[in-house]
Design a protein around this motif. Structure first.
Motif, short mmCIF file in Angstrom:
data_model
loop_
_atom_site.label_atom_id
_atom_site.label_comp_id
_atom_site.label_asym_id
_atom_site.label_seq_id
_atom_site.Cartn_x
_atom_site.Cartn_y
_atom_site.Cartn_z
N LEU A 280 0.84 -1.19 0.00
CA LEU A 280 0.00 0.00 0.00
C LEU A 280 0.89 1.24 0.00
CD1 LEU A 280 -2.77 -0.93 2.61
CD2 LEU A 280 -3.00 -0.85 0.10
N PRO A 281 0.43 2.31 -0.64
CA PRO A 281 1.22 3.56 -0.60
C PRO A 281 1.20 4.14 0.81
CG PRO A 281 -0.90 3.94 -1.63
CD PRO A 281 -0.80 2.45 -1.44
N PRO A 282 2.22 4.89 1.18
CA PRO A 282 2.23 5.51 2.51
C PRO A 282 1.03 6.42 2.70
CG PRO A 282 4.38 5.67 1.46
CD PRO A 282 3.44 5.18 0.41
N ALA A 283 0.46 6.37 3.88
CA ALA A 283 -0.71 7.19 4.19
C ALA A 283 -0.35 8.19 5.29
CB ALA A 283 -1.87 6.30 4.64
N ILE A 284 -0.75 9.44 5.09
CA ILE A 284 -0.49 10.48 6.09
C ILE A 284 -1.46 10.28 7.25
CG2 ILE A 284 -0.52 12.95 6.56
CD1 ILE A 284 0.26 13.44 3.69
N VAL A 285 -0.92 10.16 8.44
CA VAL A 285 -1.76 9.96 9.63
C VAL A 285 -1.72 11.16 10.57
CG1 VAL A 285 -1.55 7.46 9.54
CG2 VAL A 285 0.15 8.80 10.80
N GLY A 286 -0.89 12.14 10.27
CA GLY A 286 -0.81 13.31 11.12
C GLY A 286 0.37 14.17 10.71
N TYR A 287 0.62 15.20 11.53
CA TYR A 287 1.70 16.14 11.22
C TYR A 287 2.50 16.43 12.49
CZ TYR A 287 -0.58 16.91 6.77
OH TYR A 287 -1.14 16.73 5.53
N GLN A 288 3.77 16.68 12.28
CA GLN A 288 4.66 17.03 13.38
C GLN A 288 5.26 18.41 13.14
OE1 GLN A 288 7.49 14.17 15.34
NE2 GLN A 288 9.04 15.50 14.41
N ALA A 289 5.10 19.28 14.10
CA ALA A 289 5.66 20.64 14.04
C ALA A 289 6.79 20.76 15.06
CB ALA A 289 4.58 21.68 14.31
N SER A 290 7.81 21.50 14.69
CA SER A 290 8.97 21.64 15.57
C SER A 290 9.51 23.07 15.48
CB SER A 290 10.07 20.65 15.17
OG SER A 290 11.24 20.85 15.94
N THR A 291 9.82 23.61 16.62
CA THR A 291 10.46 24.92 16.70
C THR A 291 11.65 24.81 17.65
OG1 THR A 291 8.36 26.08 16.37
CG2 THR A 291 10.17 27.36 17.29
#
Length: 244
Positions: free
Chosen positions: A112-123
């Motif tokens: 299966l193709p990779p599926a986006i499950v969320g996002y990570q933000a960094s500062t």
């Protein structure tokens, strides 16, 4: 019969006459020849001092189902972290944002193709402490305010020039002593210094602080401590002497 000289026979001396002053100006001056024996010496001088600056990186990493939610939460926690830094007495000139990033998080499954499950933000923020002893307790307050990444410290000396001058003086003295030794061994005397060339310098830690990692804890534990130790500042010189 009258024989006429070619025109170029007159023009050539005139051209040479004009070129002679230019050639004299452009010709490099002859290098000074040493009357005695040349001696090249490499010597170094060093001094030690306690670092008075600690630079530490503080980061906030957040995850959320959407990019907007991840960035919003990250901005809120970063603002709280920076506010804690300012409240501790760190000046604005010593606080610098070094990076802001947002990246998708994937779930991988076979065939299966990779599926986006969320996002990570960094500062990430770089913080410079001018009182090394206060750096540890401030770090604990940063973690309490929302920082969940800490790295460092990088210890340095705020104004190294006076120490560098001391190291230079020691390096010249060491070079003179070594030249005198060679001269005595060769049955000669040191006449003068012909040239001095200074190499680059890098502060070298004599005692390195232990690696530090801060984590949020449910119960009270020991405060984070940073030991400054000492740093060695060294200067290397290449000195040319004339021996007689």
């Amino acid at each position: 019969m009258t024989v006429r000289s070619p025109r170029w026979s007159v023009a050539l001396p005139l051209a040479l006459a004009w070129a002679a002053p230019l050639m004299a100006q452009e010709a490099p001056a002859p290098s000074h020849m040493l009357a005695g024996t040349r001696l090249d010496v490499v010597a170094s001088g060093e001094v030690s001092a306690v670092p008075d600056i600690a630079t530490i990186g503080a980061g906030v990493v957040t995850q959320a189902p959407t990019a907007a939610a991840a960035m919003a939460e990250n901005a809120q926690r970063t603002a709280a972290t920076v506010a804690a830094i300012r409240k501790a007495g760190v000046a604005d000139r010593d606080i610098q944002t070094t990076s802001v990033s947002l990246s998708p998080q994937y779930r991988y499954a076979e065939n299966l193709p990779p599926a986006i499950v969320g996002y990570q933000a960094s500062t990430r923020v770089s913080v410079r402490f001018r009182d090394v002893r206060k750096a540890g307790p401030i770090l604990d307050s940063l973690v309490a305010a929302g920082a969940n990444q800490i790295d460092g410290p990088t210890l340095s000396i705020d104004k190294p020039e006076p120490l560098l001058d001391q190291a230079r003086e020691k390096a010249v003295a060491a070079a003179r002593a070594r030249a005198a030794l060679y001269a005595r061994a060769a049955g000669l005397q040191v006449k003068r210094i012909v040239a001095i060339s200074e190499g680059s310098f890098e502060p070298m830690p004599i005692v390195r602080p232990m690696p530090m990692m801060a984590m949020a804890r449910a119960e009270k534990a020991a405060d984070t401590m940073i030991e400054a130790g000492e740093q060695k500042i060294a200067i290397s010189l290449s000195v040319t002497f004339e021996l007689m």
